[in-house]
Structures are given as C-alpha cells and as structure tokens.
Design a protein around this motif. Structure first.
Motif, PDB file in Angstrom:
ATOM      1  N   LYS A 158     -23.450   0.959  43.566  1.00  0.00           N
ATOM      2  CA  LYS A 158     -23.839   0.376  44.855  1.00  0.00           C
ATOM      3  C   LYS A 158     -25.340   0.498  45.151  1.00  0.00           C
ATOM      4  O   LYS A 158     -25.824  -0.047  46.138  1.00  0.00           O
ATOM      5  CB  LYS A 158     -23.014   0.977  45.991  1.00  0.00           C
ATOM      6  CG  LYS A 158     -23.238   2.438  46.251  1.00  0.00           C
ATOM      7  CD  LYS A 158     -22.331   2.919  47.376  1.00  0.00           C
ATOM      8  CE  LYS A 158     -22.691   4.329  47.759  1.00  0.00           C
ATOM      9  NZ  LYS A 158     -21.995   4.768  48.949  1.00  0.00           N
ATOM     10  N   ALA A 159     -26.094   1.134  44.276  1.00  0.00           N
ATOM     11  CA  ALA A 159     -27.520   1.390  44.528  1.00  0.00           C
ATOM     12  C   ALA A 159     -28.341   0.108  44.665  1.00  0.00           C
ATOM     13  O   ALA A 159     -29.173  -0.008  45.573  1.00  0.00           O
ATOM     14  CB  ALA A 159     -28.105   2.273  43.427  1.00  0.00           C
ATOM     15  N   LYS A 160     -28.135  -0.869  43.789  1.00  0.00           N
ATOM     16  CA  LYS A 160     -28.905  -2.114  43.886  1.00  0.00           C
ATOM     17  C   LYS A 160     -28.591  -2.841  45.189  1.00  0.00           C
ATOM     18  O   LYS A 160     -29.491  -3.402  45.817  1.00  0.00           O
ATOM     19  CB  LYS A 160     -28.620  -3.035  42.697  1.00  0.00           C
ATOM     20  CG  LYS A 160     -29.301  -2.626  41.422  1.00  0.00           C
ATOM     21  CD  LYS A 160     -29.050  -3.673  40.341  1.00  0.00           C
ATOM     22  CE  LYS A 160     -29.600  -3.247  39.008  1.00  0.00           C
ATOM     23  NZ  LYS A 160     -29.332  -4.262  37.963  1.00  0.00           N
ATOM     24  N   ALA A 161     -27.345  -2.855  45.571  1.00  0.00           N
ATOM     25  CA  ALA A 161     -26.945  -3.525  46.816  1.00  0.00           C
ATOM     26  C   ALA A 161     -27.631  -2.873  48.008  1.00  0.00           C
ATOM     27  O   ALA A 161     -28.135  -3.578  48.905  1.00  0.00           O
ATOM     28  CB  ALA A 161     -25.432  -3.476  46.982  1.00  0.00           C
ATOM     29  N   GLU A 162     -27.655  -1.563  48.035  1.00  0.00           N
ATOM     30  CA  GLU A 162     -28.309  -0.845  49.128  1.00  0.00           C
ATOM     31  C   GLU A 162     -29.814  -1.119  49.139  1.00  0.00           C
ATOM     32  O   GLU A 162     -30.400  -1.333  50.198  1.00  0.00           O
ATOM     33  CB  GLU A 162     -28.029   0.656  49.019  1.00  0.00           C
ATOM     34  CG  GLU A 162     -26.584   0.998  49.307  1.00  0.00           C
ATOM     35  CD  GLU A 162     -26.224   2.442  49.017  1.00  0.00           C
ATOM     36  OE1 GLU A 162     -27.032   3.168  48.389  1.00  0.00           O
ATOM     37  OE2 GLU A 162     -25.118   2.851  49.422  1.00  0.00           O
ATOM     38  N   TYR A 163     -30.423  -1.119  47.956  1.00  0.00           N
ATOM     39  CA  TYR A 163     -31.852  -1.400  47.862  1.00  0.00           C
ATOM     40  C   TYR A 163     -32.151  -2.810  48.373  1.00  0.00           C
ATOM     41  O   TYR A 163     -33.112  -3.021  49.125  1.00  0.00           O
ATOM     42  CB  TYR A 163     -32.339  -1.239  46.412  1.00  0.00           C
ATOM     43  CG  TYR A 163     -33.805  -1.540  46.266  1.00  0.00           C
ATOM     44  CD1 TYR A 163     -34.766  -0.565  46.505  1.00  0.00           C
ATOM     45  CD2 TYR A 163     -34.245  -2.815  45.921  1.00  0.00           C
ATOM     46  CE1 TYR A 163     -36.124  -0.841  46.396  1.00  0.00           C
ATOM     47  CE2 TYR A 163     -35.593  -3.105  45.800  1.00  0.00           C
ATOM     48  CZ  TYR A 163     -36.521  -2.113  46.051  1.00  0.00           C
ATOM     49  OH  TYR A 163     -37.863  -2.398  45.949  1.00  0.00           O
ATOM     50  N   CYS A 164     -31.367  -3.785  47.952  1.00  0.00           N
ATOM     51  CA  CYS A 164     -31.592  -5.170  48.380  1.00  0.00           C
ATOM     52  C   CYS A 164     -31.461  -5.310  49.889  1.00  0.00           C
ATOM     53  O   CYS A 164     -32.274  -5.988  50.526  1.00  0.00           O
ATOM     54  CB  CYS A 164     -30.621  -6.111  47.673  1.00  0.00           C
ATOM     55  SG  CYS A 164     -31.060  -6.435  45.948  1.00  0.00           S
ATOM     56  N   LEU A 165     -30.487  -4.655  50.470  1.00  0.00           N
ATOM     57  CA  LEU A 165     -30.296  -4.723  51.919  1.00  0.00           C
ATOM     58  C   LEU A 165     -31.464  -4.063  52.653  1.00  0.00           C
ATOM     59  O   LEU A 165     -32.034  -4.651  53.578  1.00  0.00           O
ATOM     60  CB  LEU A 165     -28.973  -4.053  52.296  1.00  0.00           C
ATOM     61  CG  LEU A 165     -28.491  -4.257  53.721  1.00  0.00           C
ATOM     62  CD1 LEU A 165     -28.286  -5.744  54.024  1.00  0.00           C
ATOM     63  CD2 LEU A 165     -27.189  -3.502  53.937  1.00  0.00           C
ATOM     64  N   GLU A 166     -31.851  -2.883  52.214  1.00  0.00           N
ATOM     65  CA  GLU A 166     -32.945  -2.153  52.854  1.00  0.00           C
ATOM     66  C   GLU A 166     -34.284  -2.881  52.741  1.00  0.00           C
ATOM     67  O   GLU A 166     -35.132  -2.772  53.619  1.00  0.00           O
ATOM     68  CB  GLU A 166     -33.088  -0.752  52.232  1.00  0.00           C
ATOM     69  CG  GLU A 166     -31.962   0.191  52.584  1.00  0.00           C
ATOM     70  CD  GLU A 166     -31.966   1.455  51.748  1.00  0.00           C
ATOM     71  OE1 GLU A 166     -32.956   1.723  51.017  1.00  0.00           O
ATOM     72  OE2 GLU A 166     -30.960   2.193  51.808  1.00  0.00           O
ATOM     73  N   ASN A 167     -34.478  -3.618  51.646  1.00  0.00           N
ATOM     74  CA  ASN A 167     -35.748  -4.294  51.401  1.00  0.00           C
ATOM     75  C   ASN A 167     -35.708  -5.785  51.721  1.00  0.00           C
ATOM     76  O   ASN A 167     -36.618  -6.522  51.356  1.00  0.00           O
ATOM     77  CB  ASN A 167     -36.195  -4.050  49.960  1.00  0.00           C
ATOM     78  CG  ASN A 167     -36.627  -2.619  49.775  1.00  0.00           C
ATOM     79  OD1 ASN A 167     -37.763  -2.273  50.084  1.00  0.00           O
ATOM     80  ND2 ASN A 167     -35.720  -1.767  49.327  1.00  0.00           N
ATOM     81  N   LYS A 168     -34.651  -6.195  52.396  1.00  0.00           N
ATOM     82  CA  LYS A 168     -34.505  -7.575  52.862  1.00  0.00           C
ATOM     83  C   LYS A 168     -34.649  -8.601  51.739  1.00  0.00           C
ATOM     84  O   LYS A 168     -35.275  -9.645  51.903  1.00  0.00           O
ATOM     85  CB  LYS A 168     -35.473  -7.857  54.001  1.00  0.00           C
ATOM     86  CG  LYS A 168     -35.223  -6.992  55.224  1.00  0.00           C
ATOM     87  CD  LYS A 168     -36.244  -7.257  56.315  1.00  0.00           C
ATOM     88  CE  LYS A 168     -35.968  -6.520  57.591  1.00  0.00           C
ATOM     89  NZ  LYS A 168     -35.791  -5.130  57.576  1.00  0.00           N
ATOM     90  N   ILE A 169     -34.040  -8.279  50.581  1.00  0.00           N
ATOM     91  CA  ILE A 169     -33.992  -9.226  49.469  1.00  0.00           C
ATOM     92  C   ILE A 169     -33.076 -10.367  49.914  1.00  0.00           C
ATOM     93  O   ILE A 169     -31.998 -10.136  50.450  1.00  0.00           O
ATOM     94  CB  ILE A 169     -33.450  -8.562  48.180  1.00  0.00           C
ATOM     95  CG1 ILE A 169     -34.212  -7.285  47.837  1.00  0.00           C
ATOM     96  CG2 ILE A 169     -33.421  -9.554  47.029  1.00  0.00           C
ATOM     97  CD1 ILE A 169     -35.614  -7.448  47.392  1.00  0.00           C
ATOM     98  N   ASP A 170     -33.510 -11.602  49.691  1.00  0.00           N
ATOM     99  CA  ASP A 170     -32.755 -12.770  50.135  1.00  0.00           C
ATOM    100  C   ASP A 170     -31.721 -13.239  49.120  1.00  0.00           C
ATOM    101  O   ASP A 170     -30.744 -13.901  49.479  1.00  0.00           O
ATOM    102  CB  ASP A 170     -33.720 -13.935  50.409  1.00  0.00           C
ATOM    103  CG  ASP A 170     -34.664 -13.623  51.552  1.00  0.00           C
ATOM    104  OD1 ASP A 170     -34.176 -13.394  52.672  1.00  0.00           O
ATOM    105  OD2 ASP A 170     -35.891 -13.608  51.313  1.00  0.00           O
TER     106      ASP A 170
END
Length: 159
Positions: free
Chosen positions: A91-103
C-alpha cells in the motif's frame, strides 16, 4: 496559473520494459508542464543511475526501499536482498500518490491497485498497454498520443 498534472510511473517493469518510449514520453510531459514521479521498490541510487544512463527526464524519484529503510522497517537479508511487511509494502505507493496529489499512476503490479484512490493504470509490458476500468492507454502509439490520452483523462477527472 496552470494546474500541474502529476503522473506517477513505476520503474521496474514499466520504464525498464520500454525505456526508449518513456524517454520521449517523460520529456514531452515535462515540456508540457507536467511533473513525472518515478516510483519504485528499488533504491534511489540505482533508479537514478538507470534514468540518467537512458536520458529519461523526471521531476521526482521515490524509493520504497529508502522510505522503509529510513523508517527502520526494512530488514536486510544475507543474500543482499531486503524484506518489508507485505501489507505495508503493497500500500506504500498508493499512500505516496495520495499524499503527493499524483493525478495518475502507471504500474505493472496489480496487487498495489486495490489500495489506490489515485487513478491506477495497470501496465502490460508484453503488449505495451495500460488499462483501468475507465481508460486504455496504448503505449505502442506515439508518446504524444499516449500522453494526450492521460492528460485528457486527468482533466475529465478534475472537472
């Protein structure tokens, strides 16, 4: 001010499977004002060396190995590999994307997809396509067309 589009791209199995394509794709995206986030399980120094050797432009690199090592949650094994708790890793990539507003994120590991709130596109390296339930991006076509497919999708999601 233009709303910046942030695109996450997995390193192993995506960029490494088609570096010539992603060299052009990333350069076009950055020239258009997008930010390219390279996300990987590997260590930053190794990712950076490959990207630099292949002239692949990027805005940010995020290494899961470095992240978990810094949190002291990475166990180094005698054979030179490492280990992290599966659920935390997955789940780390998903959390990173959410925190960094990856579209939009492109990845070849389906197991990660179930954790994503960010639009997640599963990359098929054999056929060079990326799909989710709303979009298919054909990476056999020109980098311009593939990028435009993603940018149009992101704009529709933001509308």
């Amino acid at each position: 001010m233009k709303n910046v589009v942030r695109i996450g791209i997995d390193y192993h199995g995506v960029i490494t499977a088609n570096p010539d394509f992603f060299r052009a794709f990333c350069a076009l995206a950055i020239a258009d004002g997008a930010e390219i986030y390279i996300l990987s399980g590997g260590f930053t120094k190794d990712i950076k060396a490959f990207l630099d050797a292949h002239n692949i432009a990027y805005s940010h690199i995020w290494s899961m190995a470095d992240y978990f090592d810094n949190k002291r949650q990475l166990t180094r094994l005698n054979d030179g590999t490492f280990q992290v708790d599966d659920k935390s890793w997955n789940k780390a990539k998903a959390e990173y994307c959410l925190e960094n507003k990856i579209d939009f994120h492109i990845d070849d590991s389906a197991v990660y997809g179930k954790y994503f709130a960010t639009p997640f596109c599963l990359y098929d390296a054999k056929n060079h396509i990326c799909a989710n339930n709303q979009l298919i991006v054909d990476f056999r076509q020109s980098p311009v067309l593939a990028l435009n497919s993603i940018l149009n999708f992101v704009q529709q999601q933001k509308a």
